[in-house]
Design a protein around this motif. Sequence first.
Motif, PDB file in Angstrom:
ATOM      1  N   PRO A   2       0.446  -1.233   0.065  1.00  0.00           N
ATOM      2  CA  PRO A   2       0.333  -0.290  -0.302  1.00  0.00           C
ATOM      3  C   PRO A   2       1.213   1.176  -0.199  1.00  0.00           C
ATOM      4  N   ARG A   3       0.280   1.744  -0.482  1.00  0.00           N
ATOM      5  CA  ARG A   3       1.112   3.988  -0.803  1.00  0.00           C
ATOM      6  C   ARG A   3       0.674   4.573   0.421  1.00  0.00           C
ATOM      7  N   ASN A   4       1.230   5.653   1.046  1.00  0.00           N
ATOM      8  CA  ASN A   4       1.281   6.225   1.627  1.00  0.00           C
ATOM      9  C   ASN A   4       1.202   5.782   3.714  1.00  0.00           C
ATOM     10  N   VAL A   5       1.163   4.387   3.636  1.00  0.00           N
ATOM     11  CA  VAL A   5       1.204   3.465   5.226  1.00  0.00           C
ATOM     12  C   VAL A   5       3.157   3.897   5.245  1.00  0.00           C
ATOM     13  N   ARG A   6       2.645   4.505   7.008  1.00  0.00           N
ATOM     14  CA  ARG A   6       4.184   5.227   7.981  1.00  0.00           C
ATOM     15  C   ARG A   6       4.380   4.341   8.359  1.00  0.00           C
ATOM     16  N   PHE A   7       3.444   2.776   8.860  1.00  0.00           N
ATOM     17  CA  PHE A   7       3.851   1.946   9.432  1.00  0.00           C
ATOM     18  C   PHE A   7       3.145   1.082   9.131  1.00  0.00           C
ATOM     19  N   ILE A   8       4.021  -0.351   8.771  1.00  0.00           N
ATOM     20  CA  ILE A   8       3.785  -1.570   8.560  1.00  0.00           C
ATOM     21  C   ILE A   8       4.049  -2.235   9.740  1.00  0.00           C
ATOM     22  N   VAL A   9       2.560  -3.170   9.681  1.00  0.00           N
ATOM     23  CA  VAL A   9       2.821  -4.663  10.846  1.00  0.00           C
ATOM     24  C   VAL A   9       2.914  -5.614   9.646  1.00  0.00           C
ATOM     25  N   ARG A  10       3.574  -6.073  10.232  1.00  0.00           N
ATOM     26  CA  ARG A  10       3.942  -7.585  10.498  1.00  0.00           C
ATOM     27  C   ARG A  10       3.351  -8.519  11.290  1.00  0.00           C
ATOM     28  N   LEU A  11       2.364  -9.136  11.265  1.00  0.00           N
ATOM     29  CA  LEU A  11       1.715 -10.049  12.429  1.00  0.00           C
ATOM     30  C   LEU A  11       3.105 -11.170  12.513  1.00  0.00           C
ATOM     31  N   THR A  12       3.635 -11.772  13.734  1.00  0.00           N
ATOM     32  CA  THR A  12       3.910 -13.249  13.607  1.00  0.00           C
ATOM     33  C   THR A  12       3.084 -14.324  13.272  1.00  0.00           C
ATOM     34  N   SER A  13       2.844 -15.560  13.418  1.00  0.00           N
ATOM     35  CA  SER A  13       2.328 -16.828  13.337  1.00  0.00           C
ATOM     36  C   SER A  13       1.291 -16.864  14.425  1.00  0.00           C
ATOM     37  N   THR A  14       1.973 -16.537  15.850  1.00  0.00           N
ATOM     38  CA  THR A  14       1.874 -16.729  17.046  1.00  0.00           C
ATOM     39  C   THR A  14       0.031 -15.472  17.500  1.00  0.00           C
ATOM     40  N   LEU A  40      -5.632  -7.515  11.546  1.00  0.00           N
ATOM     41  CA  LEU A  40      -5.981  -8.995  10.151  1.00  0.00           C
ATOM     42  C   LEU A  40      -5.507  -8.545   9.124  1.00  0.00           C
ATOM     43  N   LYS A  41      -6.216  -7.356   8.991  1.00  0.00           N
ATOM     44  CA  LYS A  41      -6.510  -7.046   7.466  1.00  0.00           C
ATOM     45  C   LYS A  41      -4.713  -5.709   6.863  1.00  0.00           C
ATOM     46  N   ALA A  42      -4.076  -5.177   8.035  1.00  0.00           N
ATOM     47  CA  ALA A  42      -3.739  -4.529   7.514  1.00  0.00           C
ATOM     48  C   ALA A  42      -1.682  -5.445   7.496  1.00  0.00           C
ATOM     49  N   ASP A  43      -2.020  -6.133   7.719  1.00  0.00           N
ATOM     50  CA  ASP A  43      -0.354  -7.436   7.715  1.00  0.00           C
ATOM     51  C   ASP A  43       0.116  -7.755   6.516  1.00  0.00           C
ATOM     52  N   GLN A  44       1.579  -6.434   6.427  1.00  0.00           N
ATOM     53  CA  GLN A  44       1.817  -6.926   6.108  1.00  0.00           C
ATOM     54  C   GLN A  44       2.893  -8.644   5.089  1.00  0.00           C
ATOM     55  N   GLY A  45       2.754  -8.982   6.586  1.00  0.00           N
ATOM     56  CA  GLY A  45       3.749 -10.609   6.470  1.00  0.00           C
ATOM     57  C   GLY A  45       3.192 -11.700   5.842  1.00  0.00           C
ATOM     58  N   PRO A  46       3.912 -12.684   5.583  1.00  0.00           N
ATOM     59  CA  PRO A  46       3.338 -13.881   4.398  1.00  0.00           C
ATOM     60  C   PRO A  46       2.330 -13.948   4.694  1.00  0.00           C
ATOM     61  N   ARG A  71      -1.776   1.332  13.836  1.00  0.00           N
ATOM     62  CA  ARG A  71      -1.403   0.705  12.737  1.00  0.00           C
ATOM     63  C   ARG A  71       0.419   1.423  13.975  1.00  0.00           C
ATOM     64  N   GLN A  72       0.132   2.581  13.578  1.00  0.00           N
ATOM     65  CA  GLN A  72       1.510   3.017  15.369  1.00  0.00           C
ATOM     66  C   GLN A  72       1.343   2.669  16.264  1.00  0.00           C
ATOM     67  N   ALA A  73       0.620   2.557  16.992  1.00  0.00           N
ATOM     68  CA  ALA A  73       0.890   1.500  18.105  1.00  0.00           C
ATOM     69  C   ALA A  73       1.270   0.011  18.176  1.00  0.00           C
TER      70      ALA A  73
END
Length: 159
Positions: A2-14, A40-46, A71-73
Amino acid sequence: MPRNVRFIVRLTSTERQGLIALVTTGKRAASTIARARILLKADQGPEGEGWDDEQIAAAFDTSLSTIHRVRQAFVEEGLEEALYRKKPTGRQYRKLDGDQEARLIAIACSKAPEGRSRWTLRLLADKLVELQVVESIGPECVRTTLKKTTSSPGCRSTG
C-alpha cells in the motif's frame, strides 16, 4: 504494497492466531475486536492480506485516523497497546483534605467579614490562604467543596 503507509504491520504467526481467536470468540469489547480486525487486514506478513487503509476503512466502516492510530500503536508499542484502550492518566487529586474542609466549613458558617452581608467564594478562598490552611486555592474549588456538604451557610435555619 500500500502507498502512503508509514507504519507497516507484520504479524508473527502466533500473534495472528491470537487475533483470529479473539475475533472469532467475540468475548471482548467491540473496540478491541475492531482493532484486531484492522491489524489482521493490515498485516503485510506472509500470511497477511495487506489491505491498504482505504480498503480497511470501507470494509469496517471506520475512519482512516483510527486505522493509522492502530498501526502506529502496534509498530511503536506492541500488540497489547494496539488492542486495548489506554488507562486515563489525568487523575485529579483532592485539593483539600478532611481537616482543611472542616476549616473551610467553619469559616463559611461564621459571621461574614466587616462590611459584607455574607461570604463570597473569593472571600473564602482568600481567607483560607490568609490563615495558611492552604498555599493557594481558587473559588471554584471552594464552591465544589461546599457543594458536597449538607450544611447550607446561606440558609437562616440550618437545623
